[in-house]
Design a protein around this motif. Structure first.
Motif: not given
Length: 221
Positions: A25, A41, A85-87, A90-91, A94
């Motif tokens: 994250w 997103v 977010r998990q850039v 897994d997006e 958020t």
């Protein structure tokens, strides 16, 4: 630890939610005005609560990141919408850290600006699937919290009440506070019929909070 009118979480839901929050994250955006929100997103969840309710600490506990959300001993420090977010991973999800409310030392103009930002965000973010409203378990719902509940009800924004700092209560008091809070919110039109008790210090209720998010994400996907 929960009290609710819903189906208890299964072991599979708990494990799936653990994996959902397992990735890297990161902070991705900060907004001080409704015209400066990031592109949408996946789905969003937002954490709201009074200043000093332990919001940043809870976000850090849920994501297993000690310093993802900035914690402060100065109430009212968060003055913007912060997006995490998990850039690159897994997006689907958020997390939004909303400005704390109810801190008397903040000027009226700043309170008005925060309130306007929050209201506009709640009304105009189609991928916002739920607000998690954090309440200090030692004190329960206050008038300022009920005003926020009214706003969420009027906006028809689904929200769930999460009690924080549950480790500060005795076991018998934990159950009493869960039931008392549930009785206060169960007839509210936008309230999700489940109250969670958590502690960022001991991990109490953190797996269940993750599973609650995982369940609503699965429903929206």
């Amino acid at each position: 630890m929960t009290t609710s009118a819903t189906t208890p979480f299964t072991d599979d839901e708990i494990e799936s939610a653990r994996k959902l929050f397992e990735g890297p994250w990161d902070f991705v955006w900060a907004s001080t005005h409704i015209d400066d929100l990031p592109p949408m997103v996946g789905q969003e969840i937002a954490f709201a609560g009074r200043s000093n309710v332990g919001k940043s600490s809870l976000i850090n506990a849920v994501t297993r990141r000690n310093a993802l959300a900035r914690t402060s001993h100065t109430p009212g420090r968060t003055q913007q919408l912060n997006f995490f977010r998990q850039v690159g991973a897994d997006e689907r999800l958020t997390i939004v850290d909303m400005p704390g409310y109810g801190y008397a030392a903040v000027g009226r103009a700043k309170v008005a600006a925060w309130t306007n930002l929050i209201h506009n965000y709640l009304r105009g973010r189609p991928n916002l699937m739920r607000v998690y409203l954090l309440i200090d378990a030692r004190h329960g719902l206050k008038d300022v919290d009920n005003a926020v509940l009214e706003t969420l009800d009027k906006a028809a924004m689904s929200y769930q009440v999460v009690l924080t700092k549950g480790d500060a209560l005795k076991k018998s008091d934990q159950q009493f506070m869960l039931e008392a809070t549930y009785d206060e919110i169960k007839r509210r039109p936008a309230a999700f019929p489940e109250v969670l008790l958590t502690s960022s210090e001991t991990g109490l209720g953190i797996p269940e909070l993750r599973a609650a998010v995982g369940r609503v994400l699965a429903e929206r996907s």
